[in-house]
Design a protein around this motif. Structure first.
Motif, PDB file in Angstrom:
ATOM      1  N   UNK A   1       0.799  -1.220   0.000  1.00 12.17           N
ATOM      2  CA  UNK A   1       0.000   0.000   0.000  1.00 12.17           C
ATOM      3  C   UNK A   1       0.826   1.261   0.000  1.00 12.17           C
ATOM      4  N   UNK A   2       2.052   1.180  -0.561  1.00 11.96           N
ATOM      5  CA  UNK A   2       2.947   2.329  -0.551  1.00 11.96           C
ATOM      6  C   UNK A   2       3.256   2.790  -1.966  1.00 11.96           C
ATOM      7  N   UNK A   3       3.800   3.983  -2.038  1.00  9.62           N
ATOM      8  CA  UNK A   3       4.242   4.552  -3.306  1.00  9.62           C
ATOM      9  C   UNK A   3       5.710   4.221  -3.503  1.00  9.62           C
ATOM     10  N   UNK A   4       6.063   3.688  -4.673  1.00  6.77           N
ATOM     11  CA  UNK A   4       7.453   3.417  -5.010  1.00  6.77           C
ATOM     12  C   UNK A   4       7.783   4.158  -6.301  1.00  6.77           C
ATOM     13  N   UNK A   5       8.966   4.750  -6.361  1.00  5.22           N
ATOM     14  CA  UNK A   5       9.291   5.534  -7.551  1.00  5.22           C
ATOM     15  C   UNK A   5      10.789   5.590  -7.777  1.00  5.22           C
ATOM     16  N   UNK A   6      11.136   5.931  -9.005  1.00  5.57           N
ATOM     17  CA  UNK A   6      12.488   6.313  -9.360  1.00  5.57           C
ATOM     18  C   UNK A   6      12.391   7.728  -9.896  1.00  5.57           C
ATOM     19  N   UNK A   7      12.976   8.704  -9.211  1.00  5.23           N
ATOM     20  CA  UNK A   7      12.780  10.108  -9.583  1.00  5.23           C
ATOM     21  C   UNK A   7      13.035  10.367 -11.061  1.00  5.23           C
ATOM     22  N   UNK A   8      12.044  10.985 -11.704  1.00  9.42           N
ATOM     23  CA  UNK A   8      12.170  11.336 -13.107  1.00  9.42           C
ATOM     24  C   UNK A   8      11.960  10.200 -14.079  1.00  9.42           C
ATOM     25  N   UNK A   9      11.654   8.996 -13.571  1.00  2.98           N
ATOM     26  CA  UNK A   9      11.513   7.834 -14.461  1.00  2.98           C
ATOM     27  C   UNK A   9      10.123   7.209 -14.345  1.00  2.98           C
ATOM     28  N   UNK A  10       9.695   6.849 -13.139  1.00  3.46           N
ATOM     29  CA  UNK A  10       8.383   6.220 -12.981  1.00  3.46           C
ATOM     30  C   UNK A  10       7.884   6.405 -11.557  1.00  3.46           C
ATOM     31  N   UNK A  11       6.583   6.224 -11.398  1.00  2.00           N
ATOM     32  CA  UNK A  11       5.933   6.191 -10.090  1.00  2.00           C
ATOM     33  C   UNK A  11       4.997   4.995 -10.087  1.00  2.00           C
ATOM     34  N   UNK A  12       5.119   4.149  -9.078  1.00  2.00           N
ATOM     35  CA  UNK A  12       4.261   2.976  -8.938  1.00  2.00           C
ATOM     36  C   UNK A  12       3.325   3.176  -7.758  1.00  2.00           C
ATOM     37  N   UNK A  13       2.027   2.973  -7.998  1.00  2.17           N
ATOM     38  CA  UNK A  13       1.008   3.142  -6.954  1.00  2.17           C
ATOM     39  C   UNK A  13       1.056   4.558  -6.395  1.00  2.17           C
ATOM     40  N   UNK A  14       0.855   5.519  -7.276  1.00  4.94           N
ATOM     41  CA  UNK A  14       0.966   6.934  -6.903  1.00  4.94           C
ATOM     42  C   UNK A  14       0.017   7.316  -5.765  1.00  4.94           C
ATOM     43  N   UNK A  15      -1.090   6.599  -5.638  1.00  5.19           N
ATOM     44  CA  UNK A  15      -2.050   6.910  -4.579  1.00  5.19           C
ATOM     45  C   UNK A  15      -1.633   6.322  -3.231  1.00  5.19           C
ATOM     46  N   UNK A  16      -0.581   5.524  -3.205  1.00  3.30           N
ATOM     47  CA  UNK A  16      -0.142   4.898  -1.969  1.00  3.30           C
ATOM     48  C   UNK A  16       0.521   5.898  -1.038  1.00  3.30           C
TER      49      UNK A  16
END
Length: 324
Positions: free
Chosen positions: A269-284
């Motif tokens: 239930x968390x947001x995971x991302x790589x800055x400037x590349x992608x965001x996974x589960x942005x609502x987390x």
């Protein structure tokens, strides 16, 4: 002497033994580690196949890298195949299982991955700089500008992706093709890690020289990555919606990495991302310290689910062989 077939029972015992060795003893010394040898060979050859400066379309570097990759792959397959043949041909069943378990273990790494991810969280508890420094051991991205949340996200992402690369995929290919299958995968994955970059790295330009290594790893990781996502879904007891996961998986540049990382993000239930590349589960929500430990627990449960599935696959393969 005909080439002996790897018996399902021997393969099953070898698989369980390799996991037990990993749990209790971890990695062998670097001097005895086949993945370290692969890395050294790739490093030495890479300095010769990739140009030192950026180029345009460079088919010479591409085909030279293909040739070197194939030559090194042939060595890996011959050596691993010969070791498996010798174990099966000259040792009793229990001895062959022991030998193959010992040989398989260095081709997978769960204990080390678990330890390194938890070490990042422990270092973050000391300071941001300590967390960044520890993360640098685990990922290839630039960690200098990451805040605490981004450091934690990166560690969780690495855990999810390497659950596929370092555990699920080697065991998947071992079940299908024996020790040569696991060795082939580990070589391809190591080659991608060292060569598969779209630009400059380590003073070399990999846009064309690394293209084949990256595509080969993509192909060999395709099924294991999706299997890892399924395992995380099962470990999360349905906490991951498959339709949502498919959309998340397409958000990453990698055709495979988004599957286990997206599954982990949804399961936690968390947001995971790589800055400037992608965001996974942005609502987390933003990942917290306890989420790192939860991620490790989910990965552990995924491996526990994987083991009976692999043993069932070995039994099914044995049944099919018996009736062919």
């Amino acid at each position: 002497m005909p080439f002996p077939i790897l018996d399902a029972a021997v393969a099953a015992v070898a698989l369980l033994l390799a996991l037990a060795i990993d749990r209790w003893w971890g990695e062998p010394p670097a001097a005895l580690h086949p993945v370290v040898w692969m890395g050294r060979a790739l490093g030495a050859c890479g300095a010769r196949v990739a140009p030192a400066q950026a180029t345009g379309r460079d088919l010479w570097s591409f085909w030279l890298a293909v040739l070197v990759w194939c030559a090194l792959t042939a060595i890996v397959l011959v050596v691993s195949g010969a070791l498996q043949w010798a174990a099966l041909a000259y040792l009793p069943a229990w001895g062959a299982a022991l030998a193959l378990g010992l040989l398989l273990k260095p081709l997978l790494a769960w204990r080390m991955l678990r330890r390194e991810v938890l070490a990042v969280e422990a270092a973050l508890g000391e300071s941001l700089e300590a967390g960044r420094a520890r993360l640098a051991w685990l990922v290839s991205r630039d960690v200098r500008q990451l805040d605490a949340a981004a450091v934690r996200e990166s560690a969780i992402e690495s855990l999810a992706e390497n659950l596929s690369d370092s555990v699920v995929a080697p065991l998947f290919w071992f079940v299908l093709l024996g020790l040569p299958g696991a060795a082939l995968y580990r070589f391809a994955n190591t080659a991608d890690a060292m060569w598969g970059y779209p630009g400059m790295r380590g003073g070399r330009y990999w846009q064309w020289a690394g293209k084949w290594a990256a595509r080969a790893d993509d192909a060999l990781s395709w099924l294991p990555a999706r299997l890892t996502a399924l395992l995380l879904w099962l470990a999360a007891r349905g906490g991951v919606r498959w339709g949502v996961l498919r959309a998340l998986a397409r958000a990453t540049p990698s055709p495979n990495g988004g599957w286990p990382m997206g599954a982990m993000a949804l399961a936690l239930g968390v947001r995971l991302s790589k800055p400037g590349v992608y965001v996974l589960n942005a609502a987390g929500r933003t990942a917290r310290a306890e989420d790192t430990r939860r991620a490790v627990e989910l990965a552990s449960r995924s491996i526990a689910v994987l083991i009976p599935l692999l043993l069932a696959a070995l039994l099914l393969i044995a049944i099919v062989r018996r009736h062919v």
